[in-house]
Design a protein around this motif. Structure first.
Motif, PDB file in Angstrom:
ATOM      1  N   LYS A   1      29.923  13.248  78.982  1.00 46.69           N
ATOM      2  CA  LYS A   1      29.517  13.659  80.322  1.00 46.69           C
ATOM      3  C   LYS A   1      30.742  14.192  81.057  1.00 46.69           C
ATOM      4  O   LYS A   1      31.760  13.509  81.151  1.00 46.69           O
ATOM      5  N   GLN A   2      30.632  15.420  81.575  1.00 46.81           N
ATOM      6  CA  GLN A   2      31.782  16.070  82.186  1.00 46.81           C
ATOM      7  C   GLN A   2      32.347  15.309  83.370  1.00 46.81           C
ATOM      8  O   GLN A   2      33.547  15.358  83.617  1.00 46.81           O
TER       9      GLN A   2
ATOM     10  N   GLU B   1      30.779  19.418  75.845  1.00 53.86           N
ATOM     11  CA  GLU B   1      29.332  19.301  75.623  1.00 53.86           C
ATOM     12  C   GLU B   1      29.036  19.003  74.156  1.00 53.86           C
ATOM     13  O   GLU B   1      28.233  18.128  73.842  1.00 53.86           O
ATOM     14  N   GLN B   2      29.680  19.725  73.239  1.00 54.11           N
ATOM     15  CA  GLN B   2      29.460  19.500  71.800  1.00 54.11           C
ATOM     16  C   GLN B   2      29.845  18.085  71.392  1.00 54.11           C
ATOM     17  O   GLN B   2      29.244  17.513  70.487  1.00 54.11           O
TER      18      GLN B   2
ATOM     19  N   GLY C   1      29.372  15.554  73.151  1.00 52.77           N
ATOM     20  CA  GLY C   1      28.403  14.638  73.733  1.00 52.77           C
ATOM     21  C   GLY C   1      28.935  13.801  74.878  1.00 52.77           C
ATOM     22  O   GLY C   1      28.429  12.713  75.131  1.00 52.77           O
TER      23      GLY C   1
ATOM     24  N   ALA D   1      34.608  23.652  78.326  1.00 60.62           N
ATOM     25  CA  ALA D   1      33.335  23.072  78.770  1.00 60.62           C
ATOM     26  C   ALA D   1      32.369  22.914  77.598  1.00 60.62           C
ATOM     27  O   ALA D   1      31.699  21.886  77.458  1.00 60.62           O
ATOM     28  N   SER D   2      32.308  23.911  76.714  1.00 67.49           N
ATOM     29  CA  SER D   2      31.428  23.845  75.547  1.00 67.49           C
ATOM     30  C   SER D   2      31.871  22.752  74.575  1.00 67.49           C
ATOM     31  O   SER D   2      31.039  22.068  73.981  1.00 67.49           O
TER      32      SER D   2
END
Length: 93
Positions: free
Chosen positions: A44-45, A39-40, A42, A35-36
Motif C-alpha cells: 500500500k503506497q 503496486e506489483q 502488493g 509507483a508500478s
C-alpha cells in the motif's frame, strides 16, 4: 519468403532488468515506474517509504520516477501493531 520473429504489439521497447530490492536481486520488465513497482509488490503506497540509489523519493514523484537496470532500492513497509500501555503505567513492561 523470410519469417520474422513475432513481437506482441506495444512491447517493442520492453526488456528485462534487474533491480536490487532490500539487497535482493529481482527481475522486472522495463519500462517500470516506482509507483508500478510498489503496486506489483502488493504494498500500500500510503504505508511505504522508498529510497532509490541512496535518495529518498517523495511519494508524489513515484509515478514519474522510471527505474533502470541495476537500480538499488530500500523499501520500508510500515506496520501497525503492538499493545497499548496500561493506563497507569509510564513505561513499557
Amino acid at each position: 519468403m523470410i519469417a520474422l520473429p513475432w513481437k506482441s504489439p506495444g512491447c517493442e521497447n520492453s526488456s528485462e532488468m534487474q533491480l536490487q530490492i532490500n539487497s535482493e536481486a529481482r527481475e522486472f520488465t522495463s519500462p517500470l515506474s516506482l509507483a508500478s513497482l510498489v503496486e506489483q509488490l502488493g504494498m500500500k503506497q500510503d504505508r511505504v517509504a522508498v529510497e532509490l540509489n541512496r535518495n529518498i523519493v517523495p511519494r508524489e514523484q513515484w509515478a514519474e520516477t522510471q527505474l533502470s537496470e541495476g537500480d538499488r532500492l530500500e523499501i520500508v513497509h510500515f506496520v501497525g501493531g503492538g499493545r497499548p500501555l496500561h493506563p497507569d503505567s509510564q513505561e513499557l513492561p
